[in-house]
Design a protein around this motif. Sequence first.
Motif, PDB file in Angstrom:
ATOM      1  N   ASP A   1       0.832  -1.207   0.000  1.00 14.08           N
ATOM      2  CA  ASP A   1       0.000   0.000   0.000  1.00 14.08           C
ATOM      3  C   ASP A   1       0.865   1.255   0.000  1.00 14.08           C
ATOM      4  O   ASP A   1       0.584   2.215  -0.722  1.00 14.08           O
ATOM      5  N   HIS A   2       1.916   1.259   0.789  1.00 11.68           N
ATOM      6  CA  HIS A   2       2.823   2.413   0.821  1.00 11.68           C
ATOM      7  C   HIS A   2       3.486   2.609  -0.538  1.00 11.68           C
ATOM      8  O   HIS A   2       3.599   3.731  -1.022  1.00 11.68           O
ATOM      9  N   ILE A   3       3.909   1.526  -1.141  1.00  9.17           N
ATOM     10  CA  ILE A   3       4.567   1.619  -2.442  1.00  9.17           C
ATOM     11  C   ILE A   3       3.597   2.152  -3.487  1.00  9.17           C
ATOM     12  O   ILE A   3       3.923   3.067  -4.253  1.00  9.17           O
ATOM     13  N   LEU A   4       2.389   1.580  -3.532  1.00  7.78           N
ATOM     14  CA  LEU A   4       1.408   1.981  -4.543  1.00  7.78           C
ATOM     15  C   LEU A   4       0.944   3.417  -4.355  1.00  7.78           C
ATOM     16  O   LEU A   4       0.616   4.097  -5.326  1.00  7.78           O
ATOM     17  N   LEU A   5       0.917   3.867  -3.107  1.00  3.62           N
ATOM     18  CA  LEU A   5       0.514   5.243  -2.828  1.00  3.62           C
ATOM     19  C   LEU A   5       1.681   6.221  -2.976  1.00  3.62           C
ATOM     20  O   LEU A   5       1.495   7.434  -2.901  1.00  3.62           O
ATOM     21  N   GLY A   6       2.885   5.684  -3.161  1.00  2.46           N
ATOM     22  CA  GLY A   6       4.053   6.552  -3.310  1.00  2.46           C
ATOM     23  C   GLY A   6       4.443   7.250  -2.024  1.00  2.46           C
ATOM     24  O   GLY A   6       4.907   8.383  -2.046  1.00  2.46           O
ATOM     25  N   ARG A   7       4.235   6.576  -0.901  1.00  7.17           N
ATOM     26  CA  ARG A   7       4.557   7.187   0.389  1.00  7.17           C
ATOM     27  C   ARG A   7       5.416   6.248   1.226  1.00  7.17           C
ATOM     28  O   ARG A   7       5.254   5.044   1.197  1.00  7.17           O
ATOM     29  N   LYS A   8       6.313   6.863   1.989  1.00 10.00           N
ATOM     30  CA  LYS A   8       7.088   6.097   2.963  1.00 10.00           C
ATOM     31  C   LYS A   8       6.182   5.808   4.156  1.00 10.00           C
ATOM     32  O   LYS A   8       5.096   6.371   4.281  1.00 10.00           O
ATOM     33  N   HIS A   9       6.656   4.984   5.057  1.00  9.01           N
ATOM     34  CA  HIS A   9       5.856   4.622   6.226  1.00  9.01           C
ATOM     35  C   HIS A   9       5.589   5.813   7.136  1.00  9.01           C
ATOM     36  O   HIS A   9       4.621   5.820   7.875  1.00  9.01           O
ATOM     37  N   ASN A  10       6.427   6.820   7.059  1.00 14.01           N
ATOM     38  CA  ASN A  10       6.207   8.009   7.884  1.00 14.01           C
ATOM     39  C   ASN A  10       5.334   9.043   7.187  1.00 14.01           C
ATOM     40  O   ASN A  10       5.142  10.136   7.691  1.00 14.01           O
ATOM     41  N   GLY A  11       4.798   8.702   5.999  1.00 16.37           N
ATOM     42  CA  GLY A  11       3.898   9.593   5.282  1.00 16.37           C
ATOM     43  C   GLY A  11       4.573  10.458   4.231  1.00 16.37           C
ATOM     44  O   GLY A  11       3.898  11.093   3.425  1.00 16.37           O
ATOM     45  N   GLN A  12       5.909  10.533   4.235  1.00 17.12           N
ATOM     46  CA  GLN A  12       6.606  11.346   3.238  1.00 17.12           C
ATOM     47  C   GLN A  12       6.443  10.730   1.855  1.00 17.12           C
ATOM     48  O   GLN A  12       6.393   9.512   1.696  1.00 17.12           O
ATOM     49  N   LEU A  13       6.377  11.597   0.854  1.00 20.60           N
ATOM     50  CA  LEU A  13       6.280  11.123  -0.523  1.00 20.60           C
ATOM     51  C   LEU A  13       7.583  10.464  -0.952  1.00 20.60           C
ATOM     52  O   LEU A  13       8.667  10.893  -0.562  1.00 20.60           O
TER      53      LEU A  13
END
Length: 120
Positions: A99-111
């Motif tokens: 989900d993080h990869i597909l959304l383009g976000r790191k686990h801390n929310g950064q793009l």
Amino acid sequence: MKEKLNLIYQAKLDEISKIVKVLANSTRVQILYLLEQSELNVSELTDILNIEQSNVSHQLQRLRDYQLISQKRKGKSIYYSLDDPHIITTLNQLMNHVDHILLGRKHNGQLIDNTCEVDD
């Protein structure tokens, strides 16, 4: 001086590698996900997955070989269920990571600058 770091024993590494190879098949992952939700027989899995019965049976055998699923007879049918709830925890963690990869976000929310493209 650094404290001593531990390695994983080779026998354990070998088994981890085998299980990861079993999970590298999308049909087997789907079967595990379905069996977490309900006990199913081969016919039901064949209908849901829309693949041939022989393929479903083969994938079920691979999952049984690694004690990820079990089977029991109910009348004339054999029903399959999860045998190891740890595998669903592992799959859920993998899905969260995806989900993080597909959304383009790191686990801390950064793009993330290098997002991967998803084929539809």
